[in-house]
Design a protein around this motif. Structure first.
Motif, PDB file in Angstrom:
ATOM      1  N   ARG A  89       1.016  -0.916  -0.256  1.00 17.86           N
ATOM      2  CA  ARG A  89       0.076  -0.105  -0.299  1.00 17.86           C
ATOM      3  C   ARG A  89       0.743   0.967  -0.056  1.00 17.86           C
ATOM      4  O   ARG A  89       0.302   2.381  -0.243  1.00 17.86           O
ATOM      5  CB  ARG A  89      -0.654   0.249   1.084  1.00 17.86           C
ATOM      6  N   LEU A  90       2.277   0.936  -0.009  1.00 13.82           N
ATOM      7  CA  LEU A  90       3.447   2.406   0.148  1.00 13.82           C
ATOM      8  C   LEU A  90       4.061   2.462  -0.655  1.00 13.82           C
ATOM      9  O   LEU A  90       3.446   2.000  -1.870  1.00 13.82           O
ATOM     10  CB  LEU A  90       4.182   2.087   1.424  1.00 13.82           C
ATOM     11  N   ARG A  91       4.610   3.440  -0.835  1.00 15.55           N
ATOM     12  CA  ARG A  91       5.370   4.124  -2.141  1.00 15.55           C
ATOM     13  C   ARG A  91       6.139   2.610  -2.851  1.00 15.55           C
ATOM     14  O   ARG A  91       6.824   2.598  -2.117  1.00 15.55           O
ATOM     15  CB  ARG A  91       6.321   4.782  -1.776  1.00 15.55           C
ATOM     16  N   ARG A 187       1.151  -1.026 -13.302  1.00 20.67           N
ATOM     17  CA  ARG A 187       2.614   0.078 -13.837  1.00 20.67           C
ATOM     18  C   ARG A 187       2.043   0.911 -14.116  1.00 20.67           C
ATOM     19  O   ARG A 187       2.870   1.834 -13.865  1.00 20.67           O
ATOM     20  CB  ARG A 187       3.608  -1.214 -14.770  1.00 20.67           C
ATOM     21  N   GLU A 188       1.989   1.139 -15.207  1.00 23.35           N
ATOM     22  CA  GLU A 188       1.815   2.594 -16.128  1.00 23.35           C
ATOM     23  C   GLU A 188       0.842   3.749 -15.336  1.00 23.35           C
ATOM     24  O   GLU A 188       1.522   4.725 -15.007  1.00 23.35           O
ATOM     25  CB  GLU A 188       1.092   2.723 -17.586  1.00 23.35           C
ATOM     26  N   ASP A 191      -3.258   4.989 -10.890  1.00 20.22           N
ATOM     27  CA  ASP A 191      -4.882   5.505 -10.142  1.00 20.22           C
ATOM     28  C   ASP A 191      -5.964   5.352 -10.767  1.00 20.22           C
ATOM     29  O   ASP A 191      -7.188   5.611 -10.674  1.00 20.22           O
ATOM     30  CB  ASP A 191      -4.904   6.926 -10.027  1.00 20.22           C
ATOM     31  N   ARG A 194      -7.453   1.934 -10.680  1.00 15.43           N
ATOM     32  CA  ARG A 194      -8.204   2.339  -8.898  1.00 15.43           C
ATOM     33  C   ARG A 194      -9.453   3.439  -9.291  1.00 15.43           C
ATOM     34  O   ARG A 194     -11.090   2.471  -8.894  1.00 15.43           O
ATOM     35  CB  ARG A 194      -7.133   2.658  -7.751  1.00 15.43           C
ATOM     36  N   SER A 323      11.471   3.035 -20.005  1.00 19.44           N
ATOM     37  CA  SER A 323      12.107   3.885 -19.171  1.00 19.44           C
ATOM     38  C   SER A 323      12.298   4.543 -17.731  1.00 19.44           C
ATOM     39  O   SER A 323      11.376   4.793 -17.182  1.00 19.44           O
ATOM     40  CB  SER A 323      11.458   4.959 -20.488  1.00 19.44           C
ATOM     41  N   ASP A 325      14.239   6.074 -14.813  1.00 13.53           N
ATOM     42  CA  ASP A 325      14.431   7.438 -14.540  1.00 13.53           C
ATOM     43  C   ASP A 325      15.642   7.222 -13.654  1.00 13.53           C
ATOM     44  O   ASP A 325      16.050   7.405 -12.728  1.00 13.53           O
ATOM     45  CB  ASP A 325      13.317   8.470 -13.917  1.00 13.53           C
ATOM     46  N   ARG A 327      18.296   9.024 -12.089  1.00 12.30           N
ATOM     47  CA  ARG A 327      18.467  10.193 -11.543  1.00 12.30           C
ATOM     48  C   ARG A 327      19.035  10.016  -9.911  1.00 12.30           C
ATOM     49  O   ARG A 327      18.283   9.089  -9.280  1.00 12.30           O
ATOM     50  CB  ARG A 327      17.174  10.937 -11.442  1.00 12.30           C
TER      51      ARG A 327
ATOM     52  N   VAL B  22      17.240  22.255 -12.282  1.00  9.90           N
ATOM     53  CA  VAL B  22      17.345  20.221 -11.970  1.00  9.90           C
ATOM     54  C   VAL B  22      18.079  19.632 -12.234  1.00  9.90           C
ATOM     55  O   VAL B  22      19.003  19.324 -10.862  1.00  9.90           O
ATOM     56  CB  VAL B  22      16.051  19.704 -12.393  1.00  9.90           C
ATOM     57  N   LEU B 129       2.392   8.623   1.658  1.00 11.68           N
ATOM     58  CA  LEU B 129       2.974   7.197   1.272  1.00 11.68           C
ATOM     59  C   LEU B 129       1.512   6.725   1.257  1.00 11.68           C
ATOM     60  O   LEU B 129       1.816   5.314   0.847  1.00 11.68           O
ATOM     61  CB  LEU B 129       3.384   6.951   2.496  1.00 11.68           C
ATOM     62  N   TRP B 130       0.193   6.974   1.937  1.00 12.02           N
ATOM     63  CA  TRP B 130      -1.071   6.097   2.063  1.00 12.02           C
ATOM     64  C   TRP B 130      -1.595   6.262   0.605  1.00 12.02           C
ATOM     65  O   TRP B 130      -2.128   7.453   0.735  1.00 12.02           O
ATOM     66  CB  TRP B 130      -1.627   6.058   3.158  1.00 12.02           C
ATOM     67  N   ILE B 131      -2.121   5.619  -0.244  1.00 13.93           N
ATOM     68  CA  ILE B 131      -2.114   6.430  -1.798  1.00 13.93           C
ATOM     69  C   ILE B 131      -3.708   6.003  -1.718  1.00 13.93           C
ATOM     70  O   ILE B 131      -3.823   6.688  -2.432  1.00 13.93           O
ATOM     71  CB  ILE B 131      -0.886   4.804  -2.564  1.00 13.93           C
ATOM     72  N   ARG B 147       1.596  11.171  -6.329  1.00 10.08           N
ATOM     73  CA  ARG B 147       1.694   9.743  -6.459  1.00 10.08           C
ATOM     74  C   ARG B 147       2.579   9.485  -7.465  1.00 10.08           C
ATOM     75  O   ARG B 147       2.958   8.128  -7.939  1.00 10.08           O
ATOM     76  CB  ARG B 147      -0.122   9.099  -6.288  1.00 10.08           C
ATOM     77  N   ARG B 148       2.544  10.076  -8.634  1.00  7.09           N
ATOM     78  CA  ARG B 148       2.864   9.354  -9.874  1.00  7.09           C
ATOM     79  C   ARG B 148       3.857  10.225 -10.122  1.00  7.09           C
ATOM     80  O   ARG B 148       4.686   9.113 -10.873  1.00  7.09           O
ATOM     81  CB  ARG B 148       1.613  10.500 -10.843  1.00  7.09           C
ATOM     82  N   SER B 150       6.165   8.961  -7.814  1.00  2.00           N
ATOM     83  CA  SER B 150       6.862   8.069  -6.899  1.00  2.00           C
ATOM     84  C   SER B 150       6.656   7.012  -7.660  1.00  2.00           C
ATOM     85  O   SER B 150       7.620   5.720  -7.125  1.00  2.00           O
ATOM     86  CB  SER B 150       5.996   7.471  -5.497  1.00  2.00           C
ATOM     87  N   PRO B 152       8.049   4.457 -10.627  1.00  2.31           N
ATOM     88  CA  PRO B 152       9.380   4.204 -11.329  1.00  2.31           C
ATOM     89  C   PRO B 152       9.134   4.401 -12.560  1.00  2.31           C
ATOM     90  O   PRO B 152      10.002   4.672 -13.190  1.00  2.31           O
ATOM     91  CB  PRO B 152      10.427   3.399 -10.570  1.00  2.31           C
ATOM     92  N   TRP B 153       8.129   4.076 -13.238  1.00  2.00           N
ATOM     93  CA  TRP B 153       7.994   4.161 -14.662  1.00  2.00           C
ATOM     94  C   TRP B 153       7.345   5.573 -14.478  1.00  2.00           C
ATOM     95  O   TRP B 153       6.705   6.627 -14.550  1.00  2.00           O
ATOM     96  CB  TRP B 153       6.681   3.425 -14.671  1.00  2.00           C
ATOM     97  N   PRO B 154       7.458   6.014 -16.413  1.00  2.00           N
ATOM     98  CA  PRO B 154       7.301   6.995 -16.773  1.00  2.00           C
ATOM     99  C   PRO B 154       5.432   7.702 -16.983  1.00  2.00           C
ATOM    100  O   PRO B 154       5.094   6.479 -17.078  1.00  2.00           O
ATOM    101  CB  PRO B 154       7.763   7.104 -18.389  1.00  2.00           C
ATOM    102  N   SER B 156       2.314   8.244 -18.332  1.00  2.00           N
ATOM    103  CA  SER B 156       1.755   7.857 -20.414  1.00  2.00           C
ATOM    104  C   SER B 156       1.716   9.528 -20.649  1.00  2.00           C
ATOM    105  O   SER B 156       1.475  10.090 -20.561  1.00  2.00           O
ATOM    106  CB  SER B 156       0.972   7.429 -19.886  1.00  2.00           C
TER     107      SER B 156
END
Lengths: 327, 157
Positions: A89-91, A187-188, A191, A194, A323, A325, A327, B22, B129-131, B147-148, B150, B152-154, B156
């Motif tokens: 449920r976390l990051r 993955r993409e 939200d 959900r 891809s 990231d 960083r 950045v 953290l609690w999504i 949230r977005r 956070s 690792p994927w790009p 869209s």
């Protein structure tokens, strides 16, 4: 410089035991990281519980090979649920930290002197694979062209590649199904998934478990092929190598782990044999033979860094779909 | 510099809009972090000697200390590290000394489950953290951006 020997060793190891182990581990990681985006840095923990489950069941409890395999799979499922239930449920970073900590805990516990009677301490568990090799249909080693395997190795390598093919077909079918579409959507953009009413937590937990079970077969192959289960083999190095294999081959591709594993081990053994051969035959004078192992890992590390910078999608990957990231 | 780095942590694309470079800020942060780590390595080696594996052996314990204290606060890192370090050595009274790191890692996992923002973590900043949680206080655009970023994927498109 005996290039013939160098290449034949490289090709043999490129399709040999280590390649199979890492292909299986990477297939599991592919389901977790490649398709679902879960940062599982504890894949070595899954392989370790599977291998120790098998070893302890056979060597300590005296059960049969098949019961040992079931115990190993059950252990991997339990580990996945324990790791995933609180953290999914976390990051993403939190799953990474928890899994890497859990894998290290497992390794330290398996290695400890306190549990020596059960887990064998730093020597590990040995001599439990006799049942498996009793089923060996090969009577003699196999020598085809540059490839050279003993009969026991040939048996486990055959079984291992059959497992790899079966797992890859399973992954292909799973990811084409509606379940697979939800996983890739998670993955993409979580939200969005959900908002469509899907329980993201449940899907992630399923992906973690399935990936863990697929990876745990790598632990079985490692235990049986090496005929011993040693705790230091299942350290964080193994996880990072599995990630390297996955990223090299191309994450989120069915054949990615296979291609990555073969290329990775072929390259590693090629560099190793070429350097050792060159040093021992005097072609390279500024390196001693004891340093070859470390230099091989330098080259590996630099290659991986270059790979991440210039071609993060790996050999087979699709740039749009993956891809990282950096960083 | 501090404000710029926090802006980048929140949303890199949005942070470059008012002209924050950045890449430059990220480079400076990396260099500062590496310098601090090097100092720590020197101090550690003064009492424990130098070994090629010392960094890796400490790595997970560093994670444990920082996460326990709370990501995003410097005082949190200090508090967490002191607690983890003391606990590791004191735990040898109760558990075998080869398992002392296991205690620290186990506490890390438990803390992450109970209180993921750590002891001193900012409640407001890390509630995201609690999504699944929603709050009428937090503006929704900031929540979704966090949230977005956070993942690792790009994003869209």
């Amino acid at each position: 410089m005996d290039w013939g020997n160098v290449f034949s060793q490289a090709i043999t190891q490129g399709i040999g035991i280590q390649a199979v182990i890492f292909a299986l581990a990477a297939i599991g990681l592919n389901v977790q990281f490649g398709y679902t985006g879960l940062l599982n840095f504890g894949q070595s923990g899954f392989l370790a519980v599977a291998a120790y489950g098998l070893g302890v069941s056979i060597a300590m409890m005296g059960w049969s090979l098949w019961v040992g395999l079931l115990v190993g799979i059950a252990a991997a499922v339990v580990l996945a649920l324990l790791l995933g239930a609180p953290t999914l449920r976390l990051r993403a970073d939190y799953l990474a930290i928890v899994t890497i900590a859990a894998a290290e805990i497992l390794r330290l516990v398996f290695r400890s002197v306190t549990f020596n009677p059960v887990f064998g301490g730093s020597d590990g568990i040995n001599r439990f694979a006799d049942d498996f090799y009793a089923l060996n249909p090969f009577n003699a080693g196999v020598k085809i062209g540059p490839v050279d395997f003993s009969e026991n190795d040939m048996w486990i390598v055959t079984i291992g590649w059959i497992l790899v093919v079966v797992m890859s077909v399973l992954v292909f079918l799973m990811m084409r199904s509606p379940w697979g579409r939800v996983i890739k959507a998670i993955r993409e953009d979580e939200d969005a998934v959900r908002s469509l009413g899907k329980s993201v937590y449940a899907y992630k937990l399923q992906a973690l478990t399935i990936g863990g079970v697929m990876g745990c077969f790598g632990g079985f192959v490692a235990a049986i092929a090496l005929q011993s289960v040693q705790p230091d083999y299942y350290g964080t190095d193994l996880t990072f190598f599995a990630y390297a294999v996955l990223i090299l081959g191309g994450a989120a591709r069915v054949l990615g782990p296979i291609v990555g594993s073969v290329v990775f081990w072929f390259g590693l053994v090629l560099i190793d044999s070429a350097l050792s051969n060159a040093v021992s035959s005097g072609a390279i004078t500024f390196i001693q033979s004891t340093q070859v192992g470390q230099i091989r890992y330098w080259i590996l590390g630099i290659s991986l860094m270059l790979l991440m910078i210039y071609r993060p999608q790996g050999i087979l990957g699709d740039k749009k779909e993956l891809s990282l990231d950096a960083r | 510099m501090g404000k710029a780095s926090r802006a980048i942590a929140d949303n890199p694309a949005l942070a470059s809009a008012p002209g924050i470079d950045v890449n430059r800020v990220v480079s400076i942060i990396w260099m500062a972090g590496a310098a601090l780590a090097a100092l720590a390595g020197v101090v550690y080696s003064l009492s424990n000697g130098i070994s090629w594996q010392q960094g890796f052996q400490l790595l997970l314990l560093i994670f444990a200390g920082v996460t326990l204290g709370g990501l995003g606060t410097a005082v949190g890192a200090i508090v967490g590290s002191i607690i983890v370090g003391t606990m590791i050595q004191v735990s040898t009274l109760f558990i075998p000394s080869e398992l002392k790191n296991v205690g620290a890692l186990a506490v890390l996992i438990i803390i992450l489950m109970i209180r993921p923002q750590g002891i001193l973590g900012r409640r407001r900043g890390w509630a995201e953290l609690w999504i699944g949680e929603t709050s009428s206080v937090r503006p929704s655009h900031r929540a979704s951006a966090f949230r977005r970023s956070s993942s690792p994927w790009p994003r869209s498109a």
